[in-house]
Design a protein around this motif. Sequence first.
Motif, PDB file in Angstrom:
ATOM      1  N   TYR A 130       0.825  -1.210   0.000  1.00 52.38           N
ATOM      2  CA  TYR A 130       0.000   0.000   0.000  1.00 52.38           C
ATOM      3  C   TYR A 130       0.861   1.263   0.000  1.00 52.38           C
ATOM      4  O   TYR A 130       0.532   2.258  -0.677  1.00 52.38           O
ATOM      5  CB  TYR A 130      -0.922  -0.015   1.215  1.00 52.38           C
ATOM      6  CG  TYR A 130      -1.833   1.179   1.303  1.00 52.38           C
ATOM      7  CD1 TYR A 130      -3.003   1.232   0.564  1.00 52.38           C
ATOM      8  CD2 TYR A 130      -1.513   2.257   2.136  1.00 52.38           C
ATOM      9  CE1 TYR A 130      -3.849   2.327   0.639  1.00 52.38           C
ATOM     10  CE2 TYR A 130      -2.352   3.357   2.220  1.00 52.38           C
ATOM     11  CZ  TYR A 130      -3.502   3.385   1.464  1.00 52.38           C
ATOM     12  OH  TYR A 130      -4.339   4.473   1.540  1.00 52.38           O
ATOM     13  N   SER A 139      -5.936   5.479  -5.580  1.00 53.82           N
ATOM     14  CA  SER A 139      -6.045   4.811  -4.278  1.00 53.82           C
ATOM     15  C   SER A 139      -6.646   3.419  -4.403  1.00 53.82           C
ATOM     16  O   SER A 139      -6.315   2.507  -3.623  1.00 53.82           O
ATOM     17  CB  SER A 139      -6.902   5.662  -3.335  1.00 53.82           C
ATOM     18  OG  SER A 139      -8.209   5.869  -3.885  1.00 53.82           O
ATOM     19  N   ARG A 140      -7.536   3.232  -5.396  1.00 49.63           N
ATOM     20  CA  ARG A 140      -8.146   1.910  -5.583  1.00 49.63           C
ATOM     21  C   ARG A 140      -7.107   0.883  -5.973  1.00 49.63           C
ATOM     22  O   ARG A 140      -7.103  -0.247  -5.477  1.00 49.63           O
ATOM     23  CB  ARG A 140      -9.234   2.006  -6.653  1.00 49.63           C
ATOM     24  CG  ARG A 140     -10.028   0.726  -6.837  1.00 49.63           C
ATOM     25  CD  ARG A 140     -10.783   0.384  -5.572  1.00 49.63           C
ATOM     26  NE  ARG A 140     -11.502  -0.875  -5.710  1.00 49.63           N
ATOM     27  CZ  ARG A 140     -12.168  -1.449  -4.718  1.00 49.63           C
ATOM     28  NH1 ARG A 140     -12.213  -0.844  -3.514  1.00 49.63           N
ATOM     29  NH2 ARG A 140     -12.807  -2.577  -4.891  1.00 49.63           N
ATOM     30  N   LEU A 143      -5.026  -0.054  -2.950  1.00 49.46           N
ATOM     31  CA  LEU A 143      -5.760  -0.947  -2.051  1.00 49.46           C
ATOM     32  C   LEU A 143      -5.785  -2.378  -2.580  1.00 49.46           C
ATOM     33  O   LEU A 143      -5.607  -3.339  -1.820  1.00 49.46           O
ATOM     34  CB  LEU A 143      -7.182  -0.423  -1.857  1.00 49.46           C
ATOM     35  CG  LEU A 143      -8.089  -1.237  -0.922  1.00 49.46           C
ATOM     36  CD1 LEU A 143      -7.504  -1.295   0.480  1.00 49.46           C
ATOM     37  CD2 LEU A 143      -9.501  -0.646  -0.903  1.00 49.46           C
ATOM     38  N   SER A 252      -8.008  -4.148   5.440  1.00 57.03           N
ATOM     39  CA  SER A 252      -8.391  -3.568   4.152  1.00 57.03           C
ATOM     40  C   SER A 252      -9.393  -2.439   4.343  1.00 57.03           C
ATOM     41  O   SER A 252      -9.334  -1.403   3.652  1.00 57.03           O
ATOM     42  CB  SER A 252      -8.976  -4.644   3.235  1.00 57.03           C
ATOM     43  OG  SER A 252      -8.020  -5.651   2.949  1.00 57.03           O
ATOM     44  N   SER A 253     -10.318  -2.621   5.285  1.00 55.46           N
ATOM     45  CA  SER A 253     -11.294  -1.561   5.553  1.00 55.46           C
ATOM     46  C   SER A 253     -10.607  -0.315   6.101  1.00 55.46           C
ATOM     47  O   SER A 253     -10.964   0.824   5.743  1.00 55.46           O
ATOM     48  CB  SER A 253     -12.345  -2.057   6.547  1.00 55.46           C
ATOM     49  OG  SER A 253     -13.038  -3.176   6.024  1.00 55.46           O
ATOM     50  N   GLU A 256      -8.885   1.384   3.265  1.00 51.60           N
ATOM     51  CA  GLU A 256      -9.864   2.034   2.384  1.00 51.60           C
ATOM     52  C   GLU A 256     -10.359   3.348   2.975  1.00 51.60           C
ATOM     53  O   GLU A 256     -10.533   4.332   2.248  1.00 51.60           O
ATOM     54  CB  GLU A 256     -11.038   1.081   2.152  1.00 51.60           C
ATOM     55  CG  GLU A 256     -12.042   1.580   1.145  1.00 51.60           C
ATOM     56  CD  GLU A 256     -13.125   0.549   0.859  1.00 51.60           C
ATOM     57  OE1 GLU A 256     -13.983   0.828   0.003  1.00 51.60           O
ATOM     58  OE2 GLU A 256     -13.100  -0.517   1.512  1.00 51.60           O
ATOM     59  N   SER A 259      -7.669   5.879   2.486  1.00 50.43           N
ATOM     60  CA  SER A 259      -7.616   6.339   1.097  1.00 50.43           C
ATOM     61  C   SER A 259      -8.732   7.325   0.807  1.00 50.43           C
ATOM     62  O   SER A 259      -8.543   8.318   0.052  1.00 50.43           O
ATOM     63  CB  SER A 259      -7.716   5.141   0.145  1.00 50.43           C
ATOM     64  OG  SER A 259      -6.651   4.237   0.359  1.00 50.43           O
ATOM     65  N   SER A 260      -9.908   7.111   1.382  1.00 46.03           N
ATOM     66  CA  SER A 260     -11.045   8.012   1.156  1.00 46.03           C
ATOM     67  C   SER A 260     -10.773   9.374   1.784  1.00 46.03           C
ATOM     68  O   SER A 260     -11.111  10.432   1.221  1.00 46.03           O
ATOM     69  CB  SER A 260     -12.325   7.410   1.710  1.00 46.03           C
ATOM     70  OG  SER A 260     -12.606   6.174   1.087  1.00 46.03           O
TER      71      SER A 260
END
Length: 262
Positions: A130, A139-140, A143, A252-253, A256, A259-260
């Motif tokens: 990452y 960012s996707r 991830l 992973s959450s 994510e 990243s958001s």
Amino acid sequence: MTPLTMLLQATQVEPLAEDAAATAEALPAGADAAAAAGALPTDLDVWSLILHASIPVQLVMLLLLFASIASWVIIFRKKRLLDRATKEADRFEERFWSGAELTKLHAAATERNREIEGLEAIFESGFREYARPRRSVDSRSRLEAAQRGMRVAGSREIDGLEQNLEFLANVGSIAPYVGLLGTVWGIMISFHGLANVREATIATVAPGISEALIATAMGLFAAIPAVWAYNRFATRVERIASRYEAFSEEFSSILERQSSEA
């Protein structure tokens, strides 16, 4: 007292010759039977049965002995490995959910090039992918790269935990049949030896059958612990694998969300 009564009292009753002979023959026979019963072996000498078994049966016993020893070695090593993996997962999850920064956790995992395993290895692989610098990558994609890295690391860790479990499964399923093969061979040899005997009794075939049955006993002795250990360890590996997968999903959450926010 009448003369007839006096005559009957004075007369002695002598045993018949046939009854006396039968009594005389019964005593030695009973003594011989008691002596023979006392001479019969009362203890089962397993070592003697193994030494007097035929060569094929001895080879089967030797193979089962090696399989049993190897199974116990794997059992003790696997127990230590799974215990260490469980304790390591507990320690790392405690640090991870204590609110420590991800960068500090990653730095602690990679310091001094120490060997890491379990959840820490999965975390290090995912965070490394990452945080790896890339050009024109959204960012996707970062991830997804982290998720692939965690899947690879998780598969590697599970493969290490499952190592040698297949051997325990094979011993548990094959050892009884190998022991039965030795038993069948020993019984076949015992009955084949009756061809040169005029009168076959249980005493004639009993030693050979006892030697042959030792092979079946050794097969069960090797199979029972292997089956028990395989079932227990396979269940523990599945639980640890579920724990690794759940951590990967939670991590992973977290990535994510970061990243958001970024």
